[in-house]
Structures are given as C-alpha cells and as structure tokens.
Design an enzyme around this catalytic site. Structure first.
Site, PDB file in Angstrom:
ATOM      1  N   TYR A  98      27.226   9.848  -2.289  1.00 27.27           N
ATOM      2  CA  TYR A  98      27.070  11.230  -2.747  1.00 27.27           C
ATOM      3  C   TYR A  98      27.681  12.228  -1.745  1.00 27.27           C
ATOM      4  O   TYR A  98      27.773  13.430  -2.024  1.00 27.27           O
ATOM      5  CB  TYR A  98      25.601  11.573  -3.028  1.00 27.27           C
ATOM      6  CG  TYR A  98      24.942  10.691  -4.083  1.00 27.27           C
ATOM      7  CD1 TYR A  98      25.696   9.900  -4.940  1.00 27.27           C
ATOM      8  CD2 TYR A  98      23.561  10.636  -4.225  1.00 27.27           C
ATOM      9  CE1 TYR A  98      25.108   9.082  -5.894  1.00 27.27           C
ATOM     10  CE2 TYR A  98      22.958   9.826  -5.176  1.00 27.27           C
ATOM     11  CZ  TYR A  98      23.741   9.046  -6.006  1.00 27.27           C
ATOM     12  OH  TYR A  98      23.145   8.238  -6.946  1.00 27.27           O
ATOM     13  N   HIS A 142      23.556  -0.336  -4.744  1.00 28.10           N
ATOM     14  CA  HIS A 142      23.838   0.728  -5.719  1.00 28.10           C
ATOM     15  C   HIS A 142      24.333   0.180  -7.068  1.00 28.10           C
ATOM     16  O   HIS A 142      23.910   0.631  -8.124  1.00 28.10           O
ATOM     17  CB  HIS A 142      24.870   1.696  -5.112  1.00 28.10           C
ATOM     18  CG  HIS A 142      24.824   3.079  -5.675  1.00 28.10           C
ATOM     19  ND1 HIS A 142      25.077   4.201  -4.922  1.00 28.10           N
ATOM     20  CD2 HIS A 142      24.570   3.533  -6.928  1.00 28.10           C
ATOM     21  CE1 HIS A 142      24.979   5.276  -5.692  1.00 28.10           C
ATOM     22  NE2 HIS A 142      24.674   4.884  -6.920  1.00 28.10           N
ATOM     23  N   GLY A 188       0.800  -1.227   0.000  1.00 28.17           N
ATOM     24  CA  GLY A 188       0.000   0.000   0.000  1.00 28.17           C
ATOM     25  C   GLY A 188       0.833   1.277   0.000  1.00 28.17           C
ATOM     26  O   GLY A 188       0.307   2.365  -0.243  1.00 28.17           O
ATOM     27  N   PRO A 218       6.168   8.584  -4.818  1.00 31.18           N
ATOM     28  CA  PRO A 218       5.910   9.624  -5.822  1.00 31.18           C
ATOM     29  C   PRO A 218       6.769   9.368  -7.066  1.00 31.18           C
ATOM     30  O   PRO A 218       7.952   9.029  -6.954  1.00 31.18           O
ATOM     31  CB  PRO A 218       6.329  10.915  -5.110  1.00 31.18           C
ATOM     32  CG  PRO A 218       6.216  10.592  -3.649  1.00 31.18           C
ATOM     33  CD  PRO A 218       6.606   9.141  -3.533  1.00 31.18           C
ATOM     34  N   LEU A 246       7.956  11.382  -9.173  1.00 33.04           N
ATOM     35  CA  LEU A 246       8.992  12.388  -9.438  1.00 33.04           C
ATOM     36  C   LEU A 246       9.755  12.643  -8.140  1.00 33.04           C
ATOM     37  O   LEU A 246       9.147  12.935  -7.104  1.00 33.04           O
ATOM     38  CB  LEU A 246       8.342  13.700  -9.914  1.00 33.04           C
ATOM     39  CG  LEU A 246       9.300  14.877 -10.111  1.00 33.04           C
ATOM     40  CD1 LEU A 246      10.328  14.584 -11.192  1.00 33.04           C
ATOM     41  CD2 LEU A 246       8.514  16.135 -10.481  1.00 33.04           C
ATOM     42  N   GLY A 247      11.061  12.488  -8.212  1.00 27.27           N
ATOM     43  CA  GLY A 247      11.891  12.737  -7.037  1.00 27.27           C
ATOM     44  C   GLY A 247      13.020  13.691  -7.389  1.00 27.27           C
ATOM     45  O   GLY A 247      13.287  13.977  -8.559  1.00 27.27           O
ATOM     46  N   LEU A 248      13.685  14.194  -6.359  1.00 24.93           N
ATOM     47  CA  LEU A 248      14.844  15.070  -6.561  1.00 24.93           C
ATOM     48  C   LEU A 248      16.117  14.237  -6.480  1.00 24.93           C
ATOM     49  O   LEU A 248      16.369  13.592  -5.452  1.00 24.93           O
ATOM     50  CB  LEU A 248      14.880  16.150  -5.469  1.00 24.93           C
ATOM     51  CG  LEU A 248      16.071  17.125  -5.584  1.00 24.93           C
ATOM     52  CD1 LEU A 248      15.851  18.102  -6.747  1.00 24.93           C
ATOM     53  CD2 LEU A 248      16.283  17.897  -4.282  1.00 24.93           C
ATOM     54  N   GLY A 249      16.926  14.232  -7.535  1.00 22.64           N
ATOM     55  CA  GLY A 249      18.239  13.577  -7.512  1.00 22.64           C
ATOM     56  C   GLY A 249      19.222  14.435  -6.727  1.00 22.64           C
ATOM     57  O   GLY A 249      19.100  15.672  -6.699  1.00 22.64           O
ATOM     58  N   LYS A 275      21.214   4.283  -0.812  1.00 22.01           N
ATOM     59  CA  LYS A 275      21.837   3.143  -1.506  1.00 22.01           C
ATOM     60  C   LYS A 275      23.084   2.655  -0.779  1.00 22.01           C
ATOM     61  O   LYS A 275      23.879   3.464  -0.278  1.00 22.01           O
ATOM     62  CB  LYS A 275      22.215   3.555  -2.950  1.00 22.01           C
ATOM     63  CG  LYS A 275      21.091   4.263  -3.668  1.00 22.01           C
ATOM     64  CD  LYS A 275      21.413   4.573  -5.120  1.00 22.01           C
ATOM     65  CE  LYS A 275      20.419   5.579  -5.667  1.00 22.01           C
ATOM     66  NZ  LYS A 275      20.835   6.986  -5.519  1.00 22.01           N
ATOM     67  N   ASP A 320      16.087  11.316  -3.660  1.00 23.01           N
ATOM     68  CA  ASP A 320      16.978  10.190  -3.964  1.00 23.01           C
ATOM     69  C   ASP A 320      18.376  10.484  -3.424  1.00 23.01           C
ATOM     70  O   ASP A 320      19.016  11.450  -3.851  1.00 23.01           O
ATOM     71  CB  ASP A 320      17.055   9.961  -5.482  1.00 23.01           C
ATOM     72  CG  ASP A 320      17.892   8.732  -5.792  1.00 23.01           C
ATOM     73  OD1 ASP A 320      17.385   7.619  -5.553  1.00 23.01           O
ATOM     74  OD2 ASP A 320      19.061   8.879  -6.212  1.00 23.01           O
TER      75      ASP A 320
HETATM   76  P1  NDP Z   1      20.376  14.513 -14.567  1.00 23.92           P
HETATM   77  O1  NDP Z   1      20.138  13.822 -15.856  1.00 23.92           O
HETATM   78  O2  NDP Z   1      19.289  14.648 -13.586  1.00 23.92           O
HETATM   79  O3  NDP Z   1      20.978  15.935 -14.927  1.00 23.92           O
HETATM   80  C1  NDP Z   1      21.414  16.836 -13.956  1.00 23.92           C
HETATM   81  C2  NDP Z   1      21.901  18.083 -14.681  1.00 23.92           C
HETATM   82  O4  NDP Z   1      20.792  18.718 -15.337  1.00 23.92           O
HETATM   83  C3  NDP Z   1      22.516  19.112 -13.775  1.00 23.92           C
HETATM   84  O5  NDP Z   1      23.568  19.728 -14.482  1.00 23.92           O
HETATM   85  C4  NDP Z   1      21.386  20.106 -13.539  1.00 23.92           C
HETATM   86  O6  NDP Z   1      21.910  21.375 -13.260  1.00 23.92           O
HETATM   87  C5  NDP Z   1      20.703  20.085 -14.887  1.00 23.92           C
HETATM   88  N1  NDP Z   1      19.272  20.427 -14.862  1.00 23.92           N
HETATM   89  C6  NDP Z   1      18.338  20.029 -13.977  1.00 23.92           C
HETATM   90  N2  NDP Z   1      17.128  20.512 -14.307  1.00 23.92           N
HETATM   91  C7  NDP Z   1      17.293  21.244 -15.426  1.00 23.92           C
HETATM   92  C8  NDP Z   1      16.425  22.000 -16.240  1.00 23.92           C
HETATM   93  N3  NDP Z   1      15.129  22.115 -15.998  1.00 23.92           N
HETATM   94  N4  NDP Z   1      16.960  22.660 -17.324  1.00 23.92           N
HETATM   95  C9  NDP Z   1      18.295  22.555 -17.602  1.00 23.92           C
HETATM   96  N5  NDP Z   1      19.173  21.851 -16.860  1.00 23.92           N
HETATM   97  C10 NDP Z   1      18.670  21.193 -15.782  1.00 23.92           C
HETATM   98  O7  NDP Z   1      21.661  13.816 -13.929  1.00 23.92           O
HETATM   99  P2  NDP Z   1      22.048  12.869 -12.747  1.00 23.92           P
HETATM  100  O8  NDP Z   1      23.096  11.964 -13.268  1.00 23.92           O
HETATM  101  O9  NDP Z   1      22.344  13.675 -11.546  1.00 23.92           O
HETATM  102  O10 NDP Z   1      20.777  11.946 -12.461  1.00 23.92           O
HETATM  103  C11 NDP Z   1      19.722  12.271 -11.588  1.00 23.92           C
HETATM  104  C12 NDP Z   1      19.809  11.537 -10.271  1.00 23.92           C
HETATM  105  O11 NDP Z   1      19.731  10.136 -10.462  1.00 23.92           O
HETATM  106  C13 NDP Z   1      21.147  11.690  -9.531  1.00 23.92           C
HETATM  107  O12 NDP Z   1      21.313  12.974  -8.994  1.00 23.92           O
HETATM  108  C14 NDP Z   1      21.059  10.559  -8.543  1.00 23.92           C
HETATM  109  O13 NDP Z   1      20.185  10.899  -7.485  1.00 23.92           O
HETATM  110  C15 NDP Z   1      20.475   9.459  -9.434  1.00 23.92           C
HETATM  111  N6  NDP Z   1      21.521   8.646 -10.081  1.00 23.92           N
HETATM  112  C16 NDP Z   1      21.651   7.333  -9.673  1.00 23.92           C
HETATM  113  C17 NDP Z   1      22.618   6.530 -10.229  1.00 23.92           C
HETATM  114  C18 NDP Z   1      22.741   5.117  -9.786  1.00 23.92           C
HETATM  115  O14 NDP Z   1      23.782   4.497 -10.065  1.00 23.92           O
HETATM  116  N7  NDP Z   1      21.745   4.574  -9.121  1.00 23.92           N
HETATM  117  C19 NDP Z   1      23.541   7.012 -11.257  1.00 23.92           C
HETATM  118  C20 NDP Z   1      23.278   8.378 -11.667  1.00 23.92           C
HETATM  119  C21 NDP Z   1      22.291   9.137 -11.104  1.00 23.92           C
HETATM  120  P3  NDP Z   1      21.518  22.253 -11.940  1.00 23.92           P
HETATM  121  O15 NDP Z   1      21.719  21.376 -10.739  1.00 23.92           O
HETATM  122  O16 NDP Z   1      22.448  23.389 -11.995  1.00 23.92           O
HETATM  123  O17 NDP Z   1      20.075  22.630 -12.145  1.00 23.92           O
HETATM  124  C1  1BO Z   2      29.442   6.332  -9.676  1.00 18.10           C
HETATM  125  C2  1BO Z   2      28.164   7.030  -9.900  1.00 18.10           C
HETATM  126  C3  1BO Z   2      27.138   6.786  -8.877  1.00 18.10           C
HETATM  127  C4  1BO Z   2      25.964   7.621  -9.125  1.00 18.10           C
HETATM  128  O1  1BO Z   2      24.847   7.113  -8.473  1.00 18.10           O
END
Ligand code: NDP
Ligand code: 1BO
Length: 318
Positions: free
Chosen positions: A48, A110, A9, A13, A15-18, A77, A43
């Site tokens: 990180y 991870h 249950g 969401p 959509l999350g914040l990376g 992770k 996330d």
């Molecule tokens: P994203 O594809 O989310 O891209 C992030 C980049 O896009 C940053 O430079 C950000 O800049 C920019 N950005 C964000 N919003 C906008 C917008 N509206 N217009 C233009 N540019 C934008 O990259 P990530 O690789 O960070 O992936 C997202 C998340 O996924 C990670 O942060 C992490 O939490 C997760 N992740 C997990 C992995 C895993 O191995 N499980 C591997 C990689 C990612 P700014 O911050 O300046 O806005």
């Molecule tokens: C090594 C990259 C990890 C990002 O989740």
C-alpha cells in the site's frame, strides 16, 4: 466495540480501518482520526506504500496517550515478491520499521501468487514464479519462523481458497488463524464461512463497500454499485442509517471482521457508528438472497499470459 477472540486469548476488533489506496498525504490524519473515534484495528500492507505514514500516526497517538500499543490490533501483509522462506524475515522487519512497531498482531500472506525479487506489480508473465517453484508451504515456513521470533503474534492468509487452506493445513506446524478475502452481499462465500468456522479460522471482509476508488484499470466497465443496490437502499431507509452502515453491519452480524477504507473524517466516524445499528432478521434474509458470486477484485491482473496463474487455479473454481 466487538472482538473476535483467538486461542491465546488475544482479541481482534471486528471493525478495522482499511488503508489500501489511502494516499500517504492523507493516511496520517485518517489513522489519527480513526483511533480518536475508537477504532483499534488498522489493516496495512507493504504494497500500500503508506506504512511509514501510518507508523508516524501510530507513534503520535501512542505518545499523546490516546492509546497504548497493546490496545491496538495491527495487521500487515507479505507481498508477492518475498515468498521465499528466507525473504519473509527481511520483509516483516521492513514493515515493522516503517510502522515503528516491535511486533504485528497479524501478518498475512497477501496473495497465493509469487513474483521475482524486485517486482512490485508484474508487467509480463515472466515476472511471476509458479507455486511449483515456491510452494505456499515454503512461504508458510518463513511465516512460522517470524511468528516464533515474536515479530507477529498471529499469522494467516489472504485470498486463499478452501483447497489452498486445506493443502496448507497438511504441512503447517502453526495453523493459519485468519483468511482475509473479498466479502459483501454480492460475494457471500458461504462455503468458505462454514469451512473456516469448523477450522477455527476467522474471516476478514475486504472491499465491503465495493472498493469504488480503485484505479479504473482494475475495474469492470459494468461494475455494480453496492451503495445504489435497491435492496440495500431500502434496508438503510428502514433502519435509518446509511447504505455503507448496512454493508458494514451485515459483515459484523455474519461473525466476520470487516475493514472499510476511508480517508474522510465524517465517513470514518459514520462507519464506526455502525456498532450502534442492528439489522433485523428480515433484512439479513433479504441480503442473503443477493449473492451473485461477483468479485470486484477478480484477480485478473495476476492471470497474465506466460505466467502459470489463471483465474481457475487462483480461486480453485470452475
Ligand atoms: P472499500 O470497499 O472499503 O471501499 C472504499 C471506498 O468507499 C472509498 O472510495 C471510500 O472513500 C468509500 N467510503 C468509505 N466509507 C464510506 C461511507 N460511509 N460512505 C460512502 N463511501 C464510503 O474498499 P477497499 O478495497 O479499500 O477495501 C477495504 C480494505 O480492505 C482496503 O483498504 C485494504 O485495507 C483491504 N483490502 C485487502 C485486500 C487483500 O488482497 N487482502 C484487497 C482489497 C482490500 P473515502 O476514502 O473518500 O471515504
Ligand atoms: C492488488 C490489490 C491488493 C489490495 O490488497
């Protein structure tokens, strides 16, 4: 806000914040801003190196009455240096302490890659431990233990191939409920989407915008730019939205969760406003045709000489 519902249950969401690459000095404001705008899913990951600052932000929004803990979905992770069964408990305890939480909503392995104790990023092949020495099944037992102790409500994996999920399902007593992996129009992974749909495993799309802020050492010289792709640009124009919103909305309309990273208040808000957009069927079809199986994070950093890992055995491809 849309959610993906779990068997018990709980609602994640979509959509999350990376927070990867979000500097400790910036991530506090980013998380507070995101929660004020309406995000309820953050996330995180040990590696990180910003979980303590995220914890301060979560404390602030909870104390200020903006949100209750139970309204948030917090993912973290397990890093590659804590894959032994008895290392999982101390690892999640460390993360919980930093995040100032009693429990996570989701804890993920991870990567299907193991390092020796104390190695954060490997410098040579001898820093790795093979999956023969620490099988994923052993790590999963540690994940199951912390789930049974209530330290996380759900457990899952990240960067797992279909083969690795199938192998895991042969020994798991608690099934993985999420696979977090790279997904965007150039890497659509339709087989994975179909397989996980059949197995009731949700996908979370990472690097949905192409992860442009990665360290150049992790980037290919001729890397494509999703924001400049002519088809994405034209769809954004036709829908009167930004290219980032097209990329985020595409992930949502495929039924996945998506976790774009930003530390910029305007972009955090813009990304959340994607909920107000609907891509036409024609646009979805045009994007479906863009798949190139292109990885921005190709895992090359793990395929070091002297380790047992190769790109072929990481992704179980080729
Ligand atoms: P994203 O594809 O989310 O891209 C992030 C980049 O896009 C940053 O430079 C950000 O800049 C920019 N950005 C964000 N919003 C906008 C917008 N509206 N217009 C233009 N540019 C934008 O990259 P990530 O690789 O960070 O992936 C997202 C998340 O996924 C990670 O942060 C992490 O939490 C997760 N992740 C997990 C992995 C895993 O191995 N499980 C591997 C990689 C990612 P700014 O911050 O300046 O806005
Ligand atoms: C090594 C990259 C990890 C990002 O989740």
């Amino acid at each position: 806000m849309r959610t993906l519902q779990f068997k018990n249950g709980d609602m994640m969401p979509n959509l999350g914040l990376g927070t990867w690459k979000s500097a400790p000095s910036e991530v506090f404001n980013a998380v507070v801003e995101a929660i004020k705008v309406g995000y309820r899913h953050i996330d995180c990951a040990f590696i990180y190196e910003n979980e303590a600052e995220i914890g301060n932000a979560l404390q602030k929004v909870i104390k200020d009455g903006i949100v209750k803990r139970e309204e948030l979905w917090i993912t973290s992770k397990l890093w590659n240096n804590a894959h032994r069964k008895d290392q999982v408990l101390p690892a999640i305890q460390h993360t919980l302490k930093d995040l100032q939480l009693d429990y996570l909503d989701l804890y993920l392995i991870h990567w299907p890659i193991a390092f020796h104790d104390g190695v954060t990023y490997p410098k040579s092949g001898s820093d790795f431990i093979s999956l023969d020495d620490i099988p994923i099944a052993e790590t999963w037992q540690g994940m199951e233990t912390v789930a049974k102790q209530g330290l996380t409500r759900h457990i899952g994996v990240s960067n797992f191939s279909i083969k690795k999920i199938k192998d895991l399902l042969t020994t798991a007593s608690i099934r993985p409920e999420v696979n977090q992996l790279e997904l965007h129009p150039l890497l659509q992974q339709n087989d994975m989407l179909d397989y996980c749909d059949q197995e009731n495993i949700y996908l979370t799309a990472y690097s949905p915008l192409g992860s442009m802020d990665r360290n150049p050492a992790f980037k290919a010289a001729d890397e494509p730019n999703l924001f400049e792709h002519p088809v994405i640009v034209e769809i954004a124009r036709a829908h009167q939205c930004s290219t980032a919103q097209v990329l985020i909305r595409w992930a949502m309309q495929r039924g996945t969760a998506v976790i774009p990273k930003s530390v910029n208040a305007n972009r955090i808000r813009q990304n959340f406003e994607t909920y107000q957009i609907q891509l036409s069927e024609e646009a979805m079809d045009q994007i479906a045709a863009l798949d190139k199986h292109y990885r921005f994070l190709n895992g090359g950093i793990w395929a070091q000489p002297g380790s047992s890992y190769t790109l072929a055995n990481l992704w179980d491809e080729g």
